[in-house]
Scaffold this motif. Structure first.
Motif, PDB file in Angstrom:
ATOM      1  N   TRP A  53     -13.744  10.424  10.597  1.00 29.63           N
ATOM      2  CA  TRP A  53     -12.053  10.695  10.813  1.00 29.63           C
ATOM      3  C   TRP A  53     -12.138  10.529   9.953  1.00 29.63           C
ATOM      4  CZ3 TRP A  53     -15.325   7.266   8.912  1.00 29.63           C
ATOM      5  CH2 TRP A  53     -16.068   6.611   9.953  1.00 29.63           C
ATOM      6  N   ASN A  54     -10.346  10.243  10.144  1.00 29.24           N
ATOM      7  CA  ASN A  54      -9.421  10.455   9.074  1.00 29.24           C
ATOM      8  C   ASN A  54      -9.015   9.157   8.152  1.00 29.24           C
ATOM      9  OD1 ASN A  54      -7.948  12.973   8.401  1.00 29.24           O
ATOM     10  ND2 ASN A  54      -6.955  13.162  10.416  1.00 29.24           N
ATOM     11  N   TYR A  55      -9.601   8.636   7.350  1.00 30.19           N
ATOM     12  CA  TYR A  55     -10.009   6.728   6.864  1.00 30.19           C
ATOM     13  C   TYR A  55      -8.898   6.243   5.798  1.00 30.19           C
ATOM     14  CZ  TYR A  55     -13.250   3.222   5.522  1.00 30.19           C
ATOM     15  OH  TYR A  55     -13.983   2.222   5.461  1.00 30.19           O
ATOM     16  N   GLY A  56      -9.061   5.744   6.286  1.00 25.60           N
ATOM     17  CA  GLY A  56      -7.078   4.607   5.158  1.00 25.60           C
ATOM     18  C   GLY A  56      -7.097   3.461   5.390  1.00 25.60           C
ATOM     19  N   ALA A  57      -5.886   3.450   5.354  1.00 27.77           N
ATOM     20  CA  ALA A  57      -5.974   1.789   5.662  1.00 27.77           C
ATOM     21  C   ALA A  57      -4.238   1.661   5.980  1.00 27.77           C
ATOM     22  CB  ALA A  57      -5.378   1.127   4.434  1.00 27.77           C
ATOM     23  N   LEU A  58      -4.038   0.263   6.449  1.00 28.28           N
ATOM     24  CA  LEU A  58      -2.574  -0.025   6.920  1.00 28.28           C
ATOM     25  C   LEU A  58      -2.164  -0.513   5.734  1.00 28.28           C
ATOM     26  CD1 LEU A  58      -2.978  -1.159  10.673  1.00 28.28           C
ATOM     27  CD2 LEU A  58      -2.979   1.051   9.997  1.00 28.28           C
ATOM     28  N   PRO A  59      -0.916  -0.668   5.559  1.00 25.46           N
ATOM     29  CA  PRO A  59      -0.475  -1.714   4.098  1.00 25.46           C
ATOM     30  C   PRO A  59       0.198  -2.421   4.637  1.00 25.46           C
ATOM     31  CG  PRO A  59       0.833   0.086   5.079  1.00 25.46           C
ATOM     32  CD  PRO A  59      -0.151   0.973   5.726  1.00 25.46           C
ATOM     33  N   GLN A  60       0.445  -3.526   4.046  1.00 24.04           N
ATOM     34  CA  GLN A  60       0.667  -5.021   4.320  1.00 24.04           C
ATOM     35  C   GLN A  60      -0.625  -5.417   4.724  1.00 24.04           C
ATOM     36  OE1 GLN A  60       4.748  -4.662   5.551  1.00 24.04           O
ATOM     37  NE2 GLN A  60       5.650  -4.161   2.844  1.00 24.04           N
ATOM     38  N   PHE A  93       2.077   2.120  14.110  1.00 26.80           N
ATOM     39  CA  PHE A  93       2.260   1.360  12.167  1.00 26.80           C
ATOM     40  C   PHE A  93       2.075   2.472  11.432  1.00 26.80           C
ATOM     41  CE2 PHE A  93      -0.289  -1.576  15.619  1.00 26.80           C
ATOM     42  CZ  PHE A  93       0.283  -2.451  14.615  1.00 26.80           C
ATOM     43  N   ASN A  94       2.479   2.021  10.426  1.00 25.73           N
ATOM     44  CA  ASN A  94       1.844   3.222   8.727  1.00 25.73           C
ATOM     45  C   ASN A  94       0.559   2.993   8.885  1.00 25.73           C
ATOM     46  OD1 ASN A  94       4.199   4.655   8.872  1.00 25.73           O
ATOM     47  ND2 ASN A  94       5.507   2.298   8.117  1.00 25.73           N
ATOM     48  N   MET A  95      -0.380   4.600   8.431  1.00 31.23           N
ATOM     49  CA  MET A  95      -0.708   4.176   7.901  1.00 31.23           C
ATOM     50  C   MET A  95      -1.265   4.637   7.109  1.00 31.23           C
ATOM     51  SD  MET A  95      -5.042   5.518   9.826  1.00 31.23           S
ATOM     52  CE  MET A  95      -6.224   6.382   8.552  1.00 31.23           C
ATOM     53  N   VAL A  96      -2.230   4.453   5.780  1.00 34.89           N
ATOM     54  CA  VAL A  96      -1.703   5.693   4.408  1.00 34.89           C
ATOM     55  C   VAL A  96      -3.459   6.160   4.202  1.00 34.89           C
ATOM     56  CG1 VAL A  96      -2.584   5.830   1.778  1.00 34.89           C
ATOM     57  CG2 VAL A  96      -0.834   3.673   3.139  1.00 34.89           C
ATOM     58  N   VAL A  97      -3.523   7.242   4.572  1.00 37.99           N
ATOM     59  CA  VAL A  97      -4.470   7.956   4.432  1.00 37.99           C
ATOM     60  C   VAL A  97      -5.111   8.574   2.886  1.00 37.99           C
ATOM     61  CG1 VAL A  97      -5.722  10.157   4.522  1.00 37.99           C
ATOM     62  CG2 VAL A  97      -4.123   9.721   6.265  1.00 37.99           C
TER      63      VAL A  97
END
Length: 312
Positions: free
Chosen positions: A116-123, A64-68
């Motif tokens: 951790w490096n925190y972010g979200a999965l797009p879409q 998956f792509n993850m946006v940090v």
């Protein structure tokens, strides 16, 4: 600004899409916005990190792509904006609206910033109109969150390719707020990490600390300790992928106008079958200013202590 993404093809053999950033305003102010552009040869196409960056880098291999949004060990609560045009990364406010004070998550002993490096999965989208039968609560109206546990510290706006290992079912202020445990596919341990049980073997103590962090992190802001679905037990990769799939389907309904998202901005430049589709050639973003951070009267490095022995 070029997003810090490895130009070489990852182990999947897929060509890596590259992105650049435009940072408008000064960090640690309400005017600060981080916009995304996809690099296409000699051109840059404005994109929404919520809607235009694909969920999958390699769907067959479940990468998956993850946006940090928030780098490890930092405190400023940056997040993909639901309501701003093209969903730039902005800093959250304490009361959730434009009149609130900028939010810095407090250091609750023994934790410094995010673990951790925190972010979200797009879409993806946790639908606030849907009550999850396993948690008994509605979604939190955001993309699904991801905690990237690899050894490298990321930057806000990095786009990482990650493997999903498991998920923690946080109940935050009576909302379902899934926390995926993921690892960068380029991390030296990535090949050995296949499911949630591998995390404890290679990162002893991290899962327990992660659960504790999410339980206590809002206490200095005056909130009660958070709760969890499944008694705080982590669910495995299979279950986590199911949640990602459900959130992806919810996002599809949102972006196609089939589910009412309220004030969520659906503007995008790549999704031709959606009402929010824009001509990217007519989208003008502010220039990349790359300004120094604003002076903070109250430093976010102060420590807070909580007595865990008083909880039921």
């Amino acid at each position: 600004m070029l997003v810090r993404v490895d130009d070489s093809a990852p182990t999947t053999g897929h060509k890596l899409t590259r992105y650049s950033l435009r940072r408008a305003g000064r960090p640690f102010t309400k005017d600060y916005k981080v916009y995304f552009e996809r690099i296409n040869g000699h051109h840059k196409i404005p994109v929404s990190p919520f809607h235009d960056i694909p969920l999958y880098h390699d769907e067959e291999k479940k990468i998956f792509n993850m946006v940090v949004e928030v780098p490890r060990f930092t405190n400023a609560k940056f997040e993909i904006s639901r309501t701003e045009f093209l969903n730039p990364i902005t800093q959250d406010t304490d009361d959730g609206d434009a009149d609130g004070t900028l939010r810095f998550n407090r250091n609750v002993f023994p934790y410094k910033g995010y673990l951790w490096n925190y972010g979200a999965l797009p879409q993806t989208w946790e639908n606030p109109n849907y009550t999850n039968p396993d948690t008994g609560e509605r979604g939190d109206n955001d993309p699904i969150d991801a905690c990237e546990i690899g050894r490298a510290i990321a930057d806000t706006g990095d786009v990482k390719q990650v493997k999903v290992l498991g998920v923690l079912g946080l109940i935050d202020q009576k909302e379902t707020d899934w926390k995926l445990i993921v690892i960068d596919v380029k991390d030296p341990l990535a090949d050995e990490m296949k499911d949630i049980n591998d995390v404890e073997r290679h990162f002893p103590g991290l899962l327990g600390a992660t659960r504790d962090w999410f339980r206590v992190y809002k206490i200095p802001e005056g909130h009660e300790p958070n709760g969890f679905a499944f008694g705080g037990m982590y669910r495995d990769k299979k279950y986590a992928l199911k949640m990602v799939g459900e959130c992806n389907e919810a996002w599809k309904g949102l972006v196609r106008g089939k589910i009412d998202g309220g004030e969520i901005s659906l503007k995008n430049t790549t999704l031709s079958d959606t009402p929010g589709k824009l001509d990217p050639g007519k989208v003008e973003l502010p220039p990349d200013e790359d300004l120094p951070p604003a002076h903070l009267e109250r430093k976010p490095d102060e420590w807070f202590f909580v007595d865990r022995n008083t909880w039921p």
